[in-house]
Design a protein around this motif. Structure first.
Motif, mmCIF file in Angstrom:
data_model
loop_
_atom_site.group_PDB
_atom_site.id
_atom_site.type_symbol
_atom_site.label_atom_id
_atom_site.label_comp_id
_atom_site.label_asym_id
_atom_site.label_seq_id
_atom_site.Cartn_x
_atom_site.Cartn_y
_atom_site.Cartn_z
ATOM 1 N N PRO A 45 1.225 -4.445 -8.403
ATOM 2 C CA PRO A 45 1.092 -4.543 -6.946
ATOM 3 C C PRO A 45 1.031 -3.148 -6.338
ATOM 4 C CG PRO A 45 3.353 -4.936 -7.604
ATOM 5 C CD PRO A 45 2.555 -4.809 -8.872
ATOM 6 N N ILE A 46 0.329 -3.027 -5.213
ATOM 7 C CA ILE A 46 0.161 -1.740 -4.535
ATOM 8 C C ILE A 46 0.664 -1.891 -3.101
ATOM 9 C CG2 ILE A 46 -1.470 0.026 -3.791
ATOM 10 C CD1 ILE A 46 -3.333 -0.924 -6.061
ATOM 11 N N ILE A 47 1.634 -1.064 -2.726
ATOM 12 C CA ILE A 47 2.226 -1.149 -1.395
ATOM 13 C C ILE A 47 2.245 0.242 -0.770
ATOM 14 C CG2 ILE A 47 4.278 -1.806 -0.081
ATOM 15 C CD1 ILE A 47 4.995 -3.697 -2.414
ATOM 16 N N GLU A 48 1.711 0.339 0.457
ATOM 17 C CA GLU A 48 1.610 1.623 1.134
ATOM 18 C C GLU A 48 2.127 1.520 2.565
ATOM 19 O OE1 GLU A 48 -2.517 2.628 0.995
ATOM 20 O OE2 GLU A 48 -2.525 3.020 -1.174
ATOM 21 N N GLN A 49 2.748 2.578 3.051
ATOM 22 C CA GLN A 49 3.188 2.709 4.449
ATOM 23 C C GLN A 49 3.853 1.424 4.938
ATOM 24 O OE1 GLN A 49 -0.611 4.120 6.073
ATOM 25 N NE2 GLN A 49 0.327 6.120 6.384
ATOM 26 N N THR A 50 4.927 1.059 4.265
ATOM 27 C CA THR A 50 5.610 -0.205 4.545
ATOM 28 C C THR A 50 7.125 0.005 4.540
ATOM 29 O OG1 THR A 50 3.816 -1.588 3.688
ATOM 30 C CG2 THR A 50 6.028 -2.532 3.630
ATOM 31 N N ILE A 51 7.818 -0.721 5.408
ATOM 32 C CA ILE A 51 9.275 -0.702 5.461
ATOM 33 C C ILE A 51 9.802 -2.083 5.086
ATOM 34 C CG2 ILE A 51 11.298 -0.476 6.950
ATOM 35 C CD1 ILE A 51 9.773 1.585 8.591
ATOM 36 N N PHE A 52 10.737 -2.102 4.126
ATOM 37 C CA PHE A 52 11.463 -3.316 3.766
ATOM 38 C C PHE A 52 12.882 -3.184 4.302
ATOM 39 C CE2 PHE A 52 8.160 -2.870 0.592
ATOM 40 C CZ PHE A 52 7.721 -4.174 0.346
ATOM 41 N N GLU A 53 13.331 -4.153 5.097
ATOM 42 C CA GLU A 53 14.667 -4.079 5.670
ATOM 43 C C GLU A 53 15.425 -5.371 5.373
ATOM 44 O OE1 GLU A 53 16.781 -2.614 9.833
ATOM 45 O OE2 GLU A 53 14.627 -2.369 9.516
ATOM 46 N N HIS A 54 16.540 -5.239 4.630
ATOM 47 C CA HIS A 54 17.368 -6.388 4.262
ATOM 48 C C HIS A 54 16.543 -7.468 3.554
ATOM 49 C CE1 HIS A 54 20.616 -4.542 6.451
ATOM 50 N NE2 HIS A 54 19.894 -4.513 7.550
ATOM 51 N N THR A 68 3.647 3.959 -2.175
ATOM 52 C CA THR A 68 3.332 5.215 -1.500
ATOM 53 C C THR A 68 3.772 5.119 -0.048
ATOM 54 O OG1 THR A 68 1.378 5.522 -2.920
ATOM 55 C CG2 THR A 68 1.514 6.868 -0.928
ATOM 56 N N ASP A 69 4.624 6.044 0.382
ATOM 57 C CA ASP A 69 5.139 6.057 1.754
ATOM 58 C C ASP A 69 5.811 4.724 2.080
ATOM 59 O OD1 ASP A 69 4.210 8.704 2.400
ATOM 60 O OD2 ASP A 69 2.188 7.881 2.535
ATOM 61 N N LEU A 87 5.976 6.038 -7.912
ATOM 62 C CA LEU A 87 6.627 6.134 -6.613
ATOM 63 C C LEU A 87 6.306 7.479 -5.980
ATOM 64 C CD1 LEU A 87 8.261 3.979 -8.292
ATOM 65 C CD2 LEU A 87 10.245 4.625 -6.947
ATOM 66 N N TYR A 88 5.634 7.445 -4.817
ATOM 67 C CA TYR A 88 5.256 8.655 -4.092
ATOM 68 C C TYR A 88 5.844 8.582 -2.681
ATOM 69 C CZ TYR A 88 1.552 8.678 -7.673
ATOM 70 O OH TYR A 88 0.842 8.621 -8.859
ATOM 71 N N ARG A 89 6.692 9.522 -2.336
ATOM 72 C CA ARG A 89 7.339 9.545 -1.021
ATOM 73 C C ARG A 89 7.969 8.179 -0.714
ATOM 74 N NH1 ARG A 89 2.513 12.223 -0.144
ATOM 75 N NH2 ARG A 89 1.667 10.382 0.910
#
Length: 211
Positions: A45-54, A68-69, A87-89
């Motif tokens: 899977p590819i995930i970019e510029q995303t926030i996971f909260e709880h 990434t980010d 894992l990048y940033r």
């Protein structure tokens, strides 16, 4: 160290399961909150510029995941398989990651802050500009790694295993452990405090220290 490049106000609310809407399992510019993700198996899977909260990931296998980010806040990734991850940033803040498997992964500008990494595995990995801050790493397997600009600050390293890994230039002096499994060649150039130096003197040289 570079931080994730995310502008939170531009992120769209989303579900992790939106990743299945894309043929290549892709998520970008999203914010996910309070979700439970169980027994999902996704390769690369590819995930970019995303926030996971709880968000809780239970018994998930994301082999070759590429982040990434990305920021994880208060998430639970315990016992997840993230082998051969890139894992990048990426930042993990206040996350529970007991038993997580990150073997053979690549880290570049990654932060673990106030996390629980007990019983986790980071072996045969390449870590560059990565910091562990106020993080529990008890009984962690940290073997055969290549390290460059790695920082440990106020971490619990008790019963950690660090084999076939050079620690030159790394500072453990603000961390703590009662015992640690490590090789003599690996500690050359490692910065320690006086208590830790006493431990290593006893461990490697069988020196009896009197007070």
């Amino acid at each position: 160290m570079d931080h994730p490049k995310i502008t939170e106000e531009y992120l769209e609310p989303a579900s992790f399961f939106d990743i299945f809407n894309e043929e290549d399992f892709f998520l970008s510019n999203k914010k996910l909150e309070g979700e439970f993700v169980e027994k999902q198996i996704i390769r690369h899977p590819i995930i970019e510029q995303t926030i996971f909260e709880h968000v809780t990931f239970s018994e998930c296998d994301f082999d070759k995941i590429e982040l990434t980010d990305v920021i994880f806040k208060g998430c639970n990734l315990s016992n997840c398989f993230l082998t051969e991850a890139s894992l990048y940033r990426v930042e993990f803040q206040n996350c529970k990651m007991i038993g997580v498997n990150l073997d053979k992964s690549y880290f570049n500008n990654v932060v673990f802050k106030n996390c629980m990494l007990d019983l986790s595995n980071i072996n045969e990995a390449n870590l560059k500009e990565t910091s562990f801050e106020s993080t529990s790493m008890k009984d962690m397997s940290f073997n055969e790694n290549k390290l460059k600009q790695i920082f440990f600050d106020d971490c619990d390293l008790n019963k950690m295993t660090i084999l076939n890994t050079k620690l030159k230039g790394i500072d453990f002096s603000s961390c703590r452990f009662e015992t640690i499994d490590i090789e003599e060649f690996g500690i050359k150039g490692l910065k320690v405090n006086s208590e830790q130096a006493t431990f290593f003197a006893k461990y490697f040289l069988e020196i009896k220290v009197s007070y």
